[in-house]
Design an enzyme around this catalytic site. Sequence first.
Site, PDB file in Angstrom:
ATOM      1  N   HIS A 196       4.745 -55.761 -41.357  1.00  0.00           N
ATOM      2  CA  HIS A 196       4.050 -56.703 -40.608  1.00  0.00           C
ATOM      3  C   HIS A 196       2.649 -56.372 -41.333  1.00  0.00           C
ATOM      4  CE1 HIS A 196       4.627 -55.107 -36.737  1.00  0.00           C
ATOM      5  NE2 HIS A 196       5.634 -56.114 -37.283  1.00  0.00           N
TER       6      HIS A 196
ATOM      7  N   HIS B  78      12.753 -58.620 -41.775  1.00  0.00           N
ATOM      8  CA  HIS B  78      12.070 -58.925 -40.685  1.00  0.00           C
ATOM      9  C   HIS B  78      12.371 -59.717 -39.272  1.00  0.00           C
ATOM     10  CE1 HIS B  78       8.899 -56.678 -37.937  1.00  0.00           C
ATOM     11  NE2 HIS B  78       9.638 -57.791 -37.120  1.00  0.00           N
TER      12      HIS B  78
ATOM     13  N   LEU C 149       0.926 -59.943 -32.965  1.00  0.00           N
ATOM     14  CA  LEU C 149       1.179 -58.384 -33.302  1.00  0.00           C
ATOM     15  C   LEU C 149       1.627 -58.315 -34.716  1.00  0.00           C
ATOM     16  CD1 LEU C 149       0.958 -57.726 -30.139  1.00  0.00           C
ATOM     17  CD2 LEU C 149      -0.870 -57.999 -30.845  1.00  0.00           C
TER      18      LEU C 149
ATOM     19  N   LYS D 103      14.285 -48.929 -35.118  1.00  0.00           N
ATOM     20  CA  LYS D 103      13.106 -49.401 -35.467  1.00  0.00           C
ATOM     21  C   LYS D 103      12.067 -48.506 -34.455  1.00  0.00           C
ATOM     22  CE  LYS D 103       9.304 -53.012 -34.955  1.00  0.00           C
ATOM     23  NZ  LYS D 103       9.057 -53.315 -35.772  1.00  0.00           N
TER      24      LYS D 103
ATOM     25  N   ASN E  73      14.318 -56.584 -30.391  1.00  0.00           N
ATOM     26  CA  ASN E  73      13.780 -56.042 -29.662  1.00  0.00           C
ATOM     27  C   ASN E  73      13.639 -57.167 -28.580  1.00  0.00           C
ATOM     28  OD1 ASN E  73      12.514 -58.148 -30.573  1.00  0.00           O
ATOM     29  ND2 ASN E  73      10.685 -57.787 -30.779  1.00  0.00           N
TER      30      ASN E  73
HETATM   31  C1  NCD Z   1       7.201 -60.038 -31.946  1.00  0.00           C
HETATM   32  C2  NCD Z   1       8.414 -61.097 -31.254  1.00  0.00           C
HETATM   33  O1  NCD Z   1       7.594 -61.479 -30.581  1.00  0.00           O
HETATM   34  O2  NCD Z   1       9.321 -60.277 -30.978  1.00  0.00           O
HETATM   35  N1  NCD Z   1       5.912 -60.464 -32.158  1.00  0.00           N
HETATM   36  C3  NCD Z   1       4.996 -60.577 -32.862  1.00  0.00           C
HETATM   37  O3  NCD Z   1       3.887 -60.719 -32.752  1.00  0.00           O
HETATM   38  N2  NCD Z   1       5.177 -60.361 -34.141  1.00  0.00           N
HETATM   39  C4  NCD Z   1       7.218 -58.176 -31.874  1.00  0.00           C
HETATM   40  C5  NCD Z   1       6.785 -57.563 -33.455  1.00  0.00           C
HETATM   41  O4  NCD Z   1       6.826 -57.269 -34.080  1.00  0.00           O
HETATM   42  O5  NCD Z   1       5.734 -57.233 -33.248  1.00  0.00           O
HETATM   43 ZN    ZN Z   2       8.351 -58.036 -35.663  1.00  0.00          ZN
END
Ligand code: NCD
Ligand code: ZN
Length: 346
Positions: free
Chosen positions: A174, A13, A219, A99, A41
């Site tokens: 995660h 990831h 997150l 995803k 994303n």
């Molecule tokens: C990720 C991002 O910045 O693209 N941010 C995060 O806090 N993990 C997006 C994600 O995987 O949730």
């Molecule tokens: Zn992520």
Amino acid sequence: MEKIEIIKPDDWHVHFRDGEVLKAVVPETTKHFARAIVMPNLVPPILKGNDAVKYRERIQNAVPENQQFLPLMTLYLTEKTDKYDLRESYDKEQIFAAKLYPAGATTNSDSGVKDLKKIMPVLETMAEIGMPLLIHGEVTDNEIDVFDREKVFIDQKLDFICKELPELKITLEHITTKEATVYVNEGNKNLVATITPHHLALNRNAIFVGGIRPHNYCLPILKREVHRKALLKAATSNSTKFFLGTDTAPHLTGEKESACGCAGIFNSTYCLSILAQLFDNENALSQLESFISKRGAKHYNLKINKQKIILIKSSQNLIFKKYLNFNEQKIKIFEPDFLVFWKVAE
Ligand code: NCD
Ligand code: ZN
């Protein structure tokens, strides 16, 4: 001096972003990892096989010449994703997985899915062709407390998907809670989870020590110590269901140190050192290779890597570089709140 040789790891990831940031961060991953699953994303997101192929080329162009690296591309699911289109992209090996972001759950997820039922035909196709589903497992309802969003997602959404489609290969990404470790452990055989280094290293106090710490904001948000302990237990156990997905998520310092700072922790630079230290502290170095180099490949039906890396423990703790600097911009590099004595032999 202690030394261990292990199979070269994979990162299941990563966020590579695009443009100048991509050029700066890709080598931080490729120096230690042989393969990575790349998140879609971007703005706008990767919605079609052809977008993924072009993005893969941009990534490959950023890999230093002396390194070998395989980016495994993903497609961003929306309520408009066409199942025939998806199947064709998968058959052509343009994409490796898809995803699922619940709409609004995290950074750049506005075009995510609001109503799961709308994508069930797509998920059925994925189950049929053996294509993995990667899930950001948080509900987005305002009335649900941000610290409870993963647990509620498992109860209200994930359980439904797992029961409807037991043959679908699912990665709950995660994970951050004890409940997630239990659900995945007891869940069907096609359900696995990734764990990040920062969720293994920190609990939620780290967001607030001595003041607000935007660089520890990500997150799903960091949780209580009991959850961190449960994640460590899962990662260091001999269960093949839990493996590394760093969720390395670079944002420029200005975007983090702001009145409305972005979620995401950039952790690729010292990821393996930090993990070796965490496993060492738990007397679980014997599970490290499995967690970072074997279990993920097994789940995704890929061969384990042929290359090896060497980890060295010295008596002197590692001095962390604070920032990744490029073109007069900078990204804060993740540093845990404990000393790290392990490093990767270059
Ligand atoms: C990720 C991002 O910045 O693209 N941010 C995060 O806090 N993990 C997006 C994600 O995987 O949730
Ligand atoms: Zn992520």
